[in-house]
Design a protein around this motif. Sequence first.
Motif, PDB file in Angstrom:
ATOM      1  N   GLN A 124       0.823  -1.208   0.000  1.00 57.38           N
ATOM      2  CA  GLN A 124       0.000   0.000   0.000  1.00 57.38           C
ATOM      3  C   GLN A 124       0.861   1.263   0.000  1.00 57.38           C
ATOM      4  O   GLN A 124       0.557   2.223  -0.705  1.00 57.38           O
ATOM      5  CB  GLN A 124      -0.949  -0.014   1.204  1.00 57.38           C
ATOM      6  N   SER A 125       1.944   1.260   0.747  1.00 60.77           N
ATOM      7  CA  SER A 125       2.799   2.454   0.824  1.00 60.77           C
ATOM      8  C   SER A 125       3.541   2.706  -0.489  1.00 60.77           C
ATOM      9  O   SER A 125       3.955   3.837  -0.753  1.00 60.77           O
ATOM     10  CB  SER A 125       3.795   2.335   1.982  1.00 60.77           C
ATOM     11  N   GLN A 126       3.687   1.677  -1.297  1.00 61.85           N
ATOM     12  CA  GLN A 126       4.334   1.828  -2.603  1.00 61.85           C
ATOM     13  C   GLN A 126       3.337   2.277  -3.668  1.00 61.85           C
ATOM     14  O   GLN A 126       3.708   2.485  -4.821  1.00 61.85           O
ATOM     15  CB  GLN A 126       4.974   0.502  -3.037  1.00 61.85           C
ATOM     16  N   GLY A 127       2.068   2.366  -3.294  1.00 59.50           N
ATOM     17  CA  GLY A 127       1.043   2.787  -4.247  1.00 59.50           C
ATOM     18  C   GLY A 127       0.388   1.626  -4.966  1.00 59.50           C
ATOM     19  O   GLY A 127      -0.351   1.825  -5.927  1.00 59.50           O
ATOM     20  N   GLY A 128       0.676   0.407  -4.543  1.00 61.93           N
ATOM     21  CA  GLY A 128       0.081  -0.774  -5.157  1.00 61.93           C
ATOM     22  C   GLY A 128       0.898  -1.279  -6.332  1.00 61.93           C
ATOM     23  O   GLY A 128       1.948  -0.735  -6.685  1.00 61.93           O
TER      24      GLY A 128
END
Length: 131
Positions: free
Chosen positions: A69-73
């Motif tokens: 999630q923190s990588q933007g998916g």
Amino acid sequence: MQVETVIVNPCRVCEVGLEPEVPAQVILELGQVHEGLELPFVQVVMDTLYRRALIREPEHPHIRLEDLQSQGGVRAILSNFVDNQIQDMPELEKVKQVLKTMITVEGTKRVLTLNGIVELTGNQADRAGSS
């Protein structure tokens, strides 16, 4: 599911922790990005998540859903990977031109032969030169 095995087994063998939700979410997002799952995409995504977990917990890396999630998916991870790869290439504009020929107007993958790419990039170069 075979794809889940491809995600889970290497983590198990390498003693990398993996939250149970991660494989399902990666598979779900990869399915939304592309019809049918391609193993190189899985490899890029999982390598990115592993590297993130390694920074956080070098002795006992554990891949978490929050890493994804923190990588933007998945879409963002794959996009960043491509961007990073092409930045180091000589003749960056030519590389971008080739990559653009491989994407349809709808944003999906266009399968082309080498001759097809040459033809399309040659036509684009001709148009750019006549402008």
